[in-house]
Design a protein around this motif. Structure first.
Motif, PDB file in Angstrom:
ATOM      1  N   THR A  56       0.869  -1.177   0.000  1.00 33.44           N
ATOM      2  CA  THR A  56       0.000   0.000   0.000  1.00 33.44           C
ATOM      3  C   THR A  56       0.904   1.226   0.000  1.00 33.44           C
ATOM      4  O   THR A  56       1.754   1.371   0.873  1.00 33.44           O
ATOM      5  CB  THR A  56      -0.893   0.018   1.258  1.00 33.44           C
ATOM      6  N   LEU A  97      -8.058  -5.184  -0.943  1.00 34.81           N
ATOM      7  CA  LEU A  97      -8.299  -3.754  -1.166  1.00 34.81           C
ATOM      8  C   LEU A  97      -9.066  -3.073  -0.049  1.00 34.81           C
ATOM      9  O   LEU A  97      -9.066  -1.851   0.040  1.00 34.81           O
ATOM     10  CB  LEU A  97      -9.052  -3.543  -2.481  1.00 34.81           C
ATOM     11  N   CYS A  98      -9.730  -3.851   0.778  1.00 31.58           N
ATOM     12  CA  CYS A  98     -10.600  -3.240   1.776  1.00 31.58           C
ATOM     13  C   CYS A  98     -10.294  -3.740   3.188  1.00 31.58           C
ATOM     14  O   CYS A  98      -9.804  -2.980   4.024  1.00 31.58           O
ATOM     15  CB  CYS A  98     -12.047  -3.526   1.384  1.00 31.58           C
ATOM     16  N   GLN A 101      -6.719  -3.388   4.446  1.00 35.27           N
ATOM     17  CA  GLN A 101      -6.389  -1.954   4.492  1.00 35.27           C
ATOM     18  C   GLN A 101      -6.971  -1.302   5.745  1.00 35.27           C
ATOM     19  O   GLN A 101      -6.315  -0.495   6.399  1.00 35.27           O
ATOM     20  CB  GLN A 101      -6.907  -1.233   3.239  1.00 35.27           C
ATOM     21  N   ILE A 102      -8.208  -1.656   6.060  1.00 32.84           N
ATOM     22  CA  ILE A 102      -8.849  -1.103   7.250  1.00 32.84           C
ATOM     23  C   ILE A 102      -8.060  -1.515   8.498  1.00 32.84           C
ATOM     24  O   ILE A 102      -7.842  -0.718   9.405  1.00 32.84           O
ATOM     25  CB  ILE A 102     -10.332  -1.561   7.338  1.00 32.84           C
ATOM     26  N   TYR A 105      -4.622   0.491   8.443  1.00 29.65           N
ATOM     27  CA  TYR A 105      -4.679   1.948   8.258  1.00 29.65           C
ATOM     28  C   TYR A 105      -4.165   2.756   9.449  1.00 29.65           C
ATOM     29  O   TYR A 105      -3.356   3.679   9.259  1.00 29.65           O
ATOM     30  CB  TYR A 105      -6.089   2.397   7.859  1.00 29.65           C
ATOM     31  N   VAL A 130      -9.373   7.535   5.721  1.00 33.37           N
ATOM     32  CA  VAL A 130      -9.633   6.949   4.407  1.00 33.37           C
ATOM     33  C   VAL A 130     -10.710   5.887   4.571  1.00 33.37           C
ATOM     34  O   VAL A 130     -10.608   5.013   5.429  1.00 33.37           O
ATOM     35  CB  VAL A 130      -8.344   6.328   3.819  1.00 33.37           C
ATOM     36  N   ASP A 131     -11.743   5.978   3.753  1.00 38.98           N
ATOM     37  CA  ASP A 131     -12.846   5.016   3.803  1.00 38.98           C
ATOM     38  C   ASP A 131     -12.634   3.949   2.731  1.00 38.98           C
ATOM     39  O   ASP A 131     -13.069   4.107   1.593  1.00 38.98           O
ATOM     40  CB  ASP A 131     -14.178   5.753   3.603  1.00 38.98           C
ATOM     41  N   PHE A 132     -11.920   2.896   3.105  1.00 42.83           N
ATOM     42  CA  PHE A 132     -11.578   1.862   2.126  1.00 42.83           C
ATOM     43  C   PHE A 132     -12.806   1.115   1.617  1.00 42.83           C
ATOM     44  O   PHE A 132     -12.856   0.700   0.472  1.00 42.83           O
ATOM     45  CB  PHE A 132     -10.554   0.883   2.718  1.00 42.83           C
ATOM     46  N   GLU A 133     -13.802   0.958   2.478  1.00 47.76           N
ATOM     47  CA  GLU A 133     -15.057   0.313   2.090  1.00 47.76           C
ATOM     48  C   GLU A 133     -15.690   1.095   0.929  1.00 47.76           C
ATOM     49  O   GLU A 133     -16.062   0.533  -0.098  1.00 47.76           O
ATOM     50  CB  GLU A 133     -15.996   0.282   3.302  1.00 47.76           C
ATOM     51  N   LEU A 135     -14.172   3.364  -1.055  1.00 51.94           N
ATOM     52  CA  LEU A 135     -13.283   3.330  -2.229  1.00 51.94           C
ATOM     53  C   LEU A 135     -13.447   2.020  -2.988  1.00 51.94           C
ATOM     54  O   LEU A 135     -13.487   1.999  -4.216  1.00 51.94           O
ATOM     55  CB  LEU A 135     -11.813   3.472  -1.804  1.00 51.94           C
ATOM     56  N   TYR A 136     -13.532   0.939  -2.243  1.00 52.07           N
ATOM     57  CA  TYR A 136     -13.695  -0.384  -2.855  1.00 52.07           C
ATOM     58  C   TYR A 136     -15.012  -0.459  -3.636  1.00 52.07           C
ATOM     59  O   TYR A 136     -15.031  -0.889  -4.783  1.00 52.07           O
ATOM     60  CB  TYR A 136     -13.650  -1.474  -1.779  1.00 52.07           C
TER      61      TYR A 136
END
Length: 141
Positions: A56, A97-98, A101-102, A105, A130-133, A135-136
């Motif tokens: 990342t 990706l999610c 990452q969460i 983070y 950052v809201d990976f959910e 973004l995904y």
């Protein structure tokens, strides 16, 4: 009850970079740092035995055309072991990706803030996480 479909085996900073070429740039950037933006790039590669290396990259940079710029980048590597029952490509993508990452983070954000603070920019904070959910999910719209 949702159980995790992966386990983080290890995580570490693979590469860390802070560049401010000279004092004039530093003074210029000090006034502009609030306009800098965070860019994120995620890539992964399978290792073996259902293990995946996730890299990342956080780039904190001035996206406007200025001659004077500082540059900050951190590449954070996470090694995850994927459960045997994860067979679906979409499920694997979501983990990489999610979900992972969460999980990492807070560590990445702290590492990047430490880098910025140690590079002479003590006032920098990230107001928004950052809201990976999100973004995904945006990838499919």
């Amino acid at each position: 009850m949702k159980t995790e479909k992966y386990k983080i085996l290890s995580r570490f900073i693979k590469d860390l970079s802070s560049e401010t070429p000279d004092i004039e740039t530093y003074l210029f950037v000090k006034d502009r740092i609030a306009k800098y933006q965070l860019g994120i790039d995620i890539n992964s590669k399978a290792i073996k035995n259902k293990m995946v290396e996730i890299n990342t990259t956080f780039k904190f940079e001035d996206r406007e055309e200025n001659k004077k710029k500082s540059y900050f980048e951190i590449i954070y590597t996470t090694i995850v072991k994927i459960d045997d029952d994860v067979l679906d490509k979409k499920e694997l993508e979501k983990i990489i990706l999610c979900d992972a990452q969460i999980a990492i983070y807070p560590h990445m954000e702290k590492a990047l803030l430490d880098l910025l603070h140690n590079s002479g920019f003590p006032g920098v904070k990230f107001e928004k996480k950052v809201d990976f959910e999100n973004l995904y999910n945006q990838r499919f719209n």
